[in-house]
Design an enzyme around this catalytic site. Structure first.
Site, mmCIF file in Angstrom:
data_model
loop_
_atom_site.group_PDB
_atom_site.id
_atom_site.type_symbol
_atom_site.label_atom_id
_atom_site.label_comp_id
_atom_site.label_asym_id
_atom_site.label_seq_id
_atom_site.Cartn_x
_atom_site.Cartn_y
_atom_site.Cartn_z
ATOM 1 N N ASP A 13 0.816 -1.218 0.000
ATOM 2 C CA ASP A 13 0.000 0.000 0.000
ATOM 3 C C ASP A 13 0.849 1.267 0.000
ATOM 4 O O ASP A 13 0.464 2.286 0.581
ATOM 5 C CB ASP A 13 -0.972 0.001 1.199
ATOM 6 C CG ASP A 13 -1.829 -1.254 1.215
ATOM 7 O OD1 ASP A 13 -2.187 -1.720 0.119
ATOM 8 O OD2 ASP A 13 -2.119 -1.764 2.309
ATOM 9 N N LYS A 16 1.930 1.877 -5.173
ATOM 10 C CA LYS A 16 2.497 1.254 -6.388
ATOM 11 C C LYS A 16 1.575 1.476 -7.587
ATOM 12 O O LYS A 16 2.030 1.705 -8.699
ATOM 13 C CB LYS A 16 2.673 -0.264 -6.178
ATOM 14 C CG LYS A 16 3.671 -0.625 -5.088
ATOM 15 C CD LYS A 16 3.748 -2.130 -4.890
ATOM 16 C CE LYS A 16 2.486 -2.743 -4.296
ATOM 17 N NZ LYS A 16 2.167 -2.314 -2.923
ATOM 18 N N GLY A 40 -4.555 -4.437 -3.614
ATOM 19 C CA GLY A 40 -5.566 -3.402 -3.823
ATOM 20 C C GLY A 40 -4.852 -2.118 -4.170
ATOM 21 O O GLY A 40 -4.073 -1.612 -3.374
ATOM 22 N N HIS A 41 -5.044 -1.659 -5.391
ATOM 23 C CA HIS A 41 -4.372 -0.436 -5.836
ATOM 24 C C HIS A 41 -5.424 0.610 -6.171
ATOM 25 O O HIS A 41 -6.314 0.339 -6.973
ATOM 26 C CB HIS A 41 -3.539 -0.695 -7.091
ATOM 27 C CG HIS A 41 -2.604 -1.860 -6.960
ATOM 28 N ND1 HIS A 41 -1.652 -1.937 -5.987
ATOM 29 C CD2 HIS A 41 -2.484 -2.991 -7.698
ATOM 30 C CE1 HIS A 41 -0.971 -3.066 -6.134
ATOM 31 N NE2 HIS A 41 -1.470 -3.733 -7.144
ATOM 32 N N GLN A 223 1.908 -6.499 -3.338
ATOM 33 C CA GLN A 223 2.497 -6.593 -1.987
ATOM 34 C C GLN A 223 3.841 -5.858 -1.920
ATOM 35 O O GLN A 223 4.005 -4.889 -2.628
ATOM 36 C CB GLN A 223 2.628 -8.054 -1.540
ATOM 37 C CG GLN A 223 1.296 -8.753 -1.354
ATOM 38 C CD GLN A 223 0.638 -9.140 -2.660
ATOM 39 O OE1 GLN A 223 1.245 -9.792 -3.475
ATOM 40 N NE2 GLN A 223 -0.599 -8.753 -2.856
#
Ligand code: GDP
Ligand code: IMO
Ligand code: MG
Length: 429
Positions: A13, A16, A40-41, A223
Site C-alpha cells: 500500500d 504502487k 488493492g491499488h 504486496q
C-alpha cells in the site's frame, strides 16, 4: 531495450498503483508478476477513482498492453468482475494477456484460507481470505490448477479430483466442514473458459519479442519487500515473491534484461494484518497518519496500522531489490507536524542494529531509534519541482535518501495522477 521492475519497499500500500499508472503512459507493457486479488491499488484520474485488485495497473493506459504473468494466481470470478466493471466505465480492456502457466485460485482454496485462519486463532496471519496462500502451496506441492488446464476438460477433472481427494479429507475430518463437490468446482472453473481463451498466451515469449523489438516493459509487484515469502517478516508474509527477483521468475524475463528497479516508499509506514512492526504508533500520531493518509485497506477495508518511516526497512529494500530509484509517496500526509521522527536503527535489548536483524525474534523485540527531523506547515500538493517544496520537506527527503542509500527520483504530493514531483527521469533520458 530494458525491462523495469517496480516493487513496494515496505508492507504494501505504498502507492504502487499510482506509480505504475504514471509510468504506464510511457511503457508498452505492464506485467503483474506475483500475488493475486489480495492486492488493492487505488488510482485517481481526474475525478475518477479506480480500485484494481487482480488486473495490472497498466490497464488504465490506452496504449499499454497489460499482462498477467505466470507468477500470478488468478481468481476467474474476480478477473471477469473487474473487467466488466472497467468496461462499464468505458475502459478498453481488450489488450489484456494472461499467461497460460498462471495458477487459478479454485473455490476450495478460498474456503481453506478462511478456515486455516480461524484454526490458527490468535496465531493467525491476518490474510485477505482470498485463497492466495493455499493456491501457492498447491503450486509448490504440484497439485495446482493452471490456466492452460481449463482448455482440456479431461486433464482438469483429473487435477480437481486429485486436489479435492486430499482437501475434502482436511475439510471434513480436521475442520469439520462440508466436503466440496467436484462437479460444482468444475462448473465454476469452466464457466469462464471460453471468455478467457482469447486472452491466453505464452506471455514470456510475447515479452521477449517485445523487448527484442525495442519496447519498454514494466514489471509490477503486488504486496512488498517485507511481505515477500523469502525476505519478509516470515511467517507474517504473503505466499509469493514480491521482491525484484520474483519479477524474473514471475514473468519469464531473465535478470540480464532488467536495467532499473524502482521501489515505492511511503513517507511513513503502514501494515495490514498481523506481524511485527517496530515503528507502529498506538497514539494520536498513529491516528493522525491514518486519518490524513486515509489508511483503510483497498481490498478488505481494514484500518491499516500506522507508524513513522523506518529507514532500516528502506535500506533493506535497497539491498534486497537492488533498488536504483525510489519514489517517495504521500509526503503531503506529513504536512502539519512540528517534528517528524524517522527510525534510523533498532535497539534490541541494548544492542544497536543498523541492518534488519536476521533473527525474527530480534525483529519482534526491536525498539526504534529515532532521529527527529523538522516539520513543515505549508500545503505541498501544488508543488511540481523539488525546489518548490518547503525547505524542511526538502531536508526530510534528502536525509531519507541518505539513510536508504539510493536516489529519490520522484515524490508524491497527493493521490491525483499528476500530483507528483519528478527529480530524475525514471525511464532514462
Ligand atoms: P498500492 O497497493 O501500493 O497500489 O497502494 P494503495 O492504492 O493500496 O494505497 C495507496 C493510497 O495512497 C491510495 O489511496 C492512493 O490513491 C494514495 N496515494 C498514492 N500516492 C499518494 C500521494 O503521494 N499522496 C497522497 N495523499 N495519497 C497518495
Ligand atoms: P498491495 O499490493 C498490504 C497482507 C495481508 C496479510 C498478509 C498475507 O495492495 O500492496 P494473503 O491474503 O496475501 O495471504 O495475506 O499479507 N497483504 C497485504 N497488505 N497490501 C497488500 O497488497 C497485501 N496483500 C496481502 O494483510 O497480512
Ligand atoms: Mg494496496
Amino acid at each position: 531495450m530494458p525491462a523495469i521492475v517496480l516493487v513496494g519497499a515496505q508492507w504494501g500500500d505504498e502507492g504502487k498503483g499510482k506509480a505504475t499508472d504514471l509510468l504506464g503512459r510511457d511503457v508498452d507493457y505492464v506485467v503483474k508478476f506475483n500475488g493475486g486479488n489480495n492486492a488493492g491499488h487505488t488510482i485517481v484520474i481526474d475525478d475518477e477513482k479506480y480500485a484494481l485488485h487482480l488486473l495490472p495497473s497498466g490497464i488504465l493506459s490506452p496504449d499499454c498492453t497489460p499482462v498477467i504473468g505466470n507468477g500470478v494466481v488468478v481468481d476467474l470470478e474476480v478477473l471477469f468482475e473487474e473487467l466488466d466493471a472497467l468496461q462499464a466505465r468505458g475502459v478498453d480492456t481488450s489488450r489484456l494477456l494472461v499467461s497460460a502457466s498462471a495458477h487459478i485460485i479454485p473455490p476450495y482454496n478460498r474456503v481453506l484460507d478462511k478456515v486455516n485462519e480461524r484454526f490458527l486463532g490468535k496465531r493467525k496471519i491476518g490474510t485477505t481470505g482470498r485463497g492466495i496462500g493455499p493456491t501457492y502451496a498447491d503450486k509448490m506441492s504440484r497439485t495446482g490448477i493452471r490456466v492452460q488446464d481449463l482448455f482440456d476438460e479431461h486433464i482438469l477433472l483429473q487435477k480437481v479430483e486429485a486436489a479435492l481427494g486430499f482437501k475434502n479429507q482436511v475439510l471434513s475430518k480436521i475442520y469439520n466442514r462440508r466436503a466440496i463437490d467436484v462437479d460444482e468446482v468444475m462448473a465454476e472453473l469452466l464457466r469462464h473458459a471460453d471468455r478467457l481463451r482469447p486472452m491466453v498466451a505464452d506471455t514470456s515469449l510475447v515479452l521477449e519479442q517485445a523487448l527484442n523489438d525495442g519496447k519498454n516493459v514494466l514489471l509490477e509487484a503486488g504486496q512488498a519487500t517485507l511481505l515477500d515469502v523469502d525476505h519478509g517478516t516470515y511467517p507474517f508474509v504473503t505466499s509469493s515473491s514480491a521482491t525484484a527477483g520474483g519479477a524474473c521468475t514471475g514473468s519469464g524475463i531473465p535478470p540480464t534484461r532488467v536495467s532499473t528497479v524502482i521501489a515505492i516508499l511511503k513517507a511513513y509506514s503502514t501494515r495490514v494484518g498481523e506481524g511485527p512492526f517496530p515503528t507502529e504508533l498506538d497514539d494520536d500520531n498513529g491516528e493522525f497518519l491514518r486519518k490524513a493518509g486515509h489508511e483503510y485497506g483497498t481490498t478488505t477495508g481494514r484500518p491499516r496500522r500506522c507508524g513513522w518511516l523506518d529507514t532500516v526497512v528502506g535500506r533493506y529494500a535497497t539491498r534486497i531489490n537492488g533498488t536504483t530509484d525510489f519514489v517517495i509517496t504521500k509526503l503531503d500526509v506529513l504536512t502539519g507536524l512540528e517534528k517528524v521522527p524517522v527510525c534510523v536503527a533498532y535497539d534490541v535489548e541494548g544492542v544497536r542494529h543498523d541492518e534488519m536483524p536476521v533473527n525474527q525474534s530480534d525483529f519482534h523485540h526491536a525498539k526504534p531509534v529515532y532521529e527527529e527531523l523538522e516539520g513543515w506547515w505549508e500545503d505541498i500538493s501544488g508543488c511540481r519541482t523539488f525546489e518548490e517544496l518547503p525547505e524542511a520537506a526538502q531536508r526530510y527527503v534528502l536525509r531519507v535518501e541518505e539513510l536508504i542509500g539510493a536516489r529519490v527520483s520522484a515524490i508524491g504530493v497527493g493521490p491525483g495522477r499528476d500530483e507528483i514531483i519528478s527529480r530524475f527521469p525514471l525511464l532514462g533520458d
